[in-house]
Design an enzyme around this catalytic site. Sequence first.
Site, short mmCIF file in Angstrom:
data_model
loop_
_atom_site.label_atom_id
_atom_site.label_comp_id
_atom_site.label_asym_id
_atom_site.label_seq_id
_atom_site.Cartn_x
_atom_site.Cartn_y
_atom_site.Cartn_z
N SER A 142 0.87 -1.19 0.00
CA SER A 142 0.00 0.00 0.00
C SER A 142 0.89 1.23 0.00
O SER A 142 2.09 1.13 0.30
CB SER A 142 -0.86 -0.01 1.27
OG SER A 142 -1.50 1.24 1.45
N TYR A 155 -2.20 -1.71 10.21
CA TYR A 155 -2.17 -1.74 8.74
C TYR A 155 -0.80 -1.27 8.24
O TYR A 155 -0.20 -1.90 7.37
CB TYR A 155 -3.29 -0.83 8.20
CG TYR A 155 -3.56 -0.98 6.72
CD1 TYR A 155 -4.45 -1.93 6.24
CD2 TYR A 155 -2.92 -0.16 5.80
CE1 TYR A 155 -4.70 -2.05 4.88
CE2 TYR A 155 -3.17 -0.27 4.44
CZ TYR A 155 -4.06 -1.22 3.98
OH TYR A 155 -4.30 -1.33 2.63
#
Length: 288
Positions: A142, A155
């Site tokens: 990401s 995350y």
Amino acid sequence: MDYFRQKHAAITGAGSGIGRALAQQLNAAGCHLYLSDVDETGLQATVASFTNQAANARCTVVDVADAEAVQSWAAAVAEITPQLHLVVNNAGVDLMASVAETSLKDFHWLININFWGVVHGSQAFLPALERAERSHLVNISSVFGLIAVPNQSAYNAAKFAVRGFSESLRQELDLAGSPVKLCCVHPGGIDTNIARRARNVDPNATEESQQAMFAPHVRTSAEDAARQILRAAEKGQRRLLIGSDAKIIGWIVRLFPTAYARLFRDKAVSALSDAPPDPPSDQSPHTP
Ligand SMILES: NC(=O)c1ccc[n+]([C@@H]2O[C@H](COP(=O)([O-])OP(=O)(O)OC[C@H]3O[C@@H](n4cnc5c(N)ncnc54)[C@H](O)[C@@H]3O)[C@@H](O)[C@H]2O)c1
């Protein structure tokens, strides 16, 4: 996209978002597919959307956090085809909470899917990828594997770990003269269900409120993201940043490796990035 015709590809998290768009485009290209997800209904909807009924698609319900389940899926795929040309470790979830609010159970839940899922998929499918003349392992990190933000610690940790794991594995493959090209992907805001389905410690948060918070930060459709991923894989690209947001953030982190946090806090780059104009202090700014 002719490159993938009559090739064999496995994708995790193919029941929604980027995974579904990858499956649709590979199906249209005539690629044989081995799709998995925890969401059986999502997988069925993905297959129902296919335009090319001539290409095979086999679906398996697999939780990527479960190493044995991923190994058995890989073994079942190997019985059908000894060689794979593409594996995309795509399945992922999000969790919006500060470190203080995050239970260890939730930390483990996210890391088990977003990090261990990538390790499980890479190890289980590497032998089949190695058997092909030229093949591609794509691990989805990401933009949050490049930059950290508040309320995304689990995350961030998982996506930074995917990047470290992938960059190390790529060097091992290169040193061994492997036919496997590894691409680590860092998408910015992509229009998918990731925010809607995220876990959130705020009891008032709903799927709709989470999606509404995320919507202004979406820069790229899932279809466009999938197109870019497949093009990058075909070219043997090592790293892919998707979206103007990810590219700008990539540069900001290189130029200001520690000061970037202040820049974002001061909103100096808010118009150019995923940082929202006015992030509420108790919510994460955005979820990729
Ligand atoms: N959407 C974004 O803005 C964005 C940005 C950067 C990175 N990503 C990453 O892209 C990947 C795909 O996410 P998306 O945005 O398409 O989200 P999505 O929610 O639309 O799709 C994710 C899919 O993963 C599946 N999944 C969840 N847990 C699983 C598990 N334990 N085992 C197997 N499958 C599981 C879900 O059922 C879903 O079908 C994720 O790794 C995500 O972190 C997304």
